[in-house]
Design an enzyme around this catalytic site. Sequence first.
Site, mmCIF file in Angstrom:
data_model
loop_
_atom_site.group_PDB
_atom_site.id
_atom_site.type_symbol
_atom_site.label_atom_id
_atom_site.label_comp_id
_atom_site.label_asym_id
_atom_site.label_seq_id
_atom_site.Cartn_x
_atom_site.Cartn_y
_atom_site.Cartn_z
ATOM 1 N N ARG A 243 -27.552 18.739 -61.277
ATOM 2 C CA ARG A 243 -27.810 17.685 -60.460
ATOM 3 C C ARG A 243 -27.687 16.356 -60.712
ATOM 4 O O ARG A 243 -27.807 15.383 -59.761
ATOM 5 C CB ARG A 243 -29.447 17.855 -60.432
ATOM 6 C CG ARG A 243 -29.609 19.202 -59.838
ATOM 7 C CD ARG A 243 -31.002 19.816 -59.836
ATOM 8 N NE ARG A 243 -31.190 21.319 -59.500
ATOM 9 C CZ ARG A 243 -31.848 22.270 -60.143
ATOM 10 N NH1 ARG A 243 -32.678 22.155 -60.899
ATOM 11 N NH2 ARG A 243 -31.822 23.476 -59.663
ATOM 12 N N TYR A 362 -26.691 21.904 -51.945
ATOM 13 C CA TYR A 362 -26.195 22.855 -53.225
ATOM 14 C C TYR A 362 -26.832 22.238 -54.474
ATOM 15 O O TYR A 362 -27.334 21.037 -54.512
ATOM 16 C CB TYR A 362 -24.591 22.706 -53.022
ATOM 17 C CG TYR A 362 -23.850 21.472 -53.091
ATOM 18 C CD1 TYR A 362 -24.452 20.441 -53.338
ATOM 19 C CD2 TYR A 362 -22.619 21.766 -53.076
ATOM 20 C CE1 TYR A 362 -23.573 19.149 -53.525
ATOM 21 C CE2 TYR A 362 -21.465 20.759 -53.044
ATOM 22 C CZ TYR A 362 -22.090 19.431 -53.159
ATOM 23 O OH TYR A 362 -21.084 18.275 -52.975
ATOM 24 N N GLU A 363 -26.794 23.058 -55.460
ATOM 25 C CA GLU A 363 -27.377 22.918 -56.670
ATOM 26 C C GLU A 363 -28.901 22.646 -56.767
ATOM 27 O O GLU A 363 -29.519 22.082 -57.419
ATOM 28 C CB GLU A 363 -26.532 21.764 -57.597
ATOM 29 C CG GLU A 363 -25.126 22.335 -57.629
ATOM 30 C CD GLU A 363 -24.359 21.303 -58.773
ATOM 31 O OE1 GLU A 363 -24.887 20.954 -59.730
ATOM 32 O OE2 GLU A 363 -23.008 21.479 -58.567
ATOM 33 N N GLY A 364 -29.495 23.132 -55.503
ATOM 34 C CA GLY A 364 -30.777 22.910 -55.606
ATOM 35 C C GLY A 364 -31.106 22.180 -54.232
ATOM 36 O O GLY A 364 -30.811 20.774 -54.066
#
Length: 379
Positions: A243, A362-364
């Site tokens: 992140r 993406y990635e959370g």
Amino acid sequence: MDFNLTKTQLLQQELFRKFAETEIKPIAKDMDEAEEYSPELIQKLQKIGAFGIPYSREYGGQGADVLTYTLAMEEMSKIDASTGITLSVHTSLCCPCINEHGTEEQKQKYLRPLVDGSKVGCFGLTEPNAGTDASGVQTQAVLDGDEYVLNGSKIFTTNSGFADIFIIFALTDKSKGPKGMSAFIVEKGTPGLSVGTNIERMGIRAASNCEVAIENVRVPKENLLGKEGVGYKIAMQSLAGGRIGIGAQSVGIAQGAINEALKYVKERKQFGKTISKFQNTQFKLAEMQTKVDAARLMVWRAATAKDNHENFAPLAAMCKLFASEVANEVTRGCVQLLGGYGYSREYPVERAMRDAKITEIYEGTSEAMKMIISGAMKV
């Protein structure tokens, strides 16, 4: 507290900036239109050590820190967000799984070629029915003698179209849910491992993003990362670090759009003067630049915390949440400043606007980031 980069970091930042301007900018639009990443550009990135920035020289990396890596992410993403995510998935998601959880043998065999510029990696966690809820992974791994047999599928697997090394997450004990998940190193060309065609997308179109089919893929026991049942922990730790990279990518997308808008407003004339002379233009750009600078400092704070081995996960969630929102707001604002030209594909701000959206997903997702932040606040 020091807000200044070191001389070494400034030199590396300039190297990344020049590389992006000379090597990426001339082909960024064509890659986006073709929806294909240039193999030659990957080789050039490998040659300058871009795939091993925050990794030890002991394994062939550059021996730099996470902050320096964010500088690379920003400079590359100013010009092309697809290059940013290609670097990010390799550096922030794939490599940490081996660097932080692998045996010395695994590091020598797999981490070294990943960080010395020989090979590219990808990260296979997301599945058709397991997105934000990663505990919904259905891919399974069954021990058969000295090998695990993997079956299942992954989707939206960035870099998979040209990756040499896959980190695949699978359930070794389905009855335990997330605690039954394990992580495996799988090499390209392993029988039963097949990569589909590129998934057509709104943005980051040049990046490789495919579905991966896993059919009776036999993986040696020694390719298990850590031990059985720690795969979910490995995935979450890698995503937490990732992140920071996405925050830096978001800052780069936003700053790149502002840079293009600045050039345009100083040349475009309406009502007898350049539109940069209108206070509305000046105020809009001032507001956008202030938010980008704030987002950048949040990214640097998270990167510094990771470098200092502090609890960086909530800070990473904060920087991704804020920077991704800023990227979307700023790119929309820049398209508006350019008017009809901003909406055309002649100028790169429309691509920046399309690319920005994924940073909130993406990635959370942004919603997941708020869950992490509020959890750290003990709400």
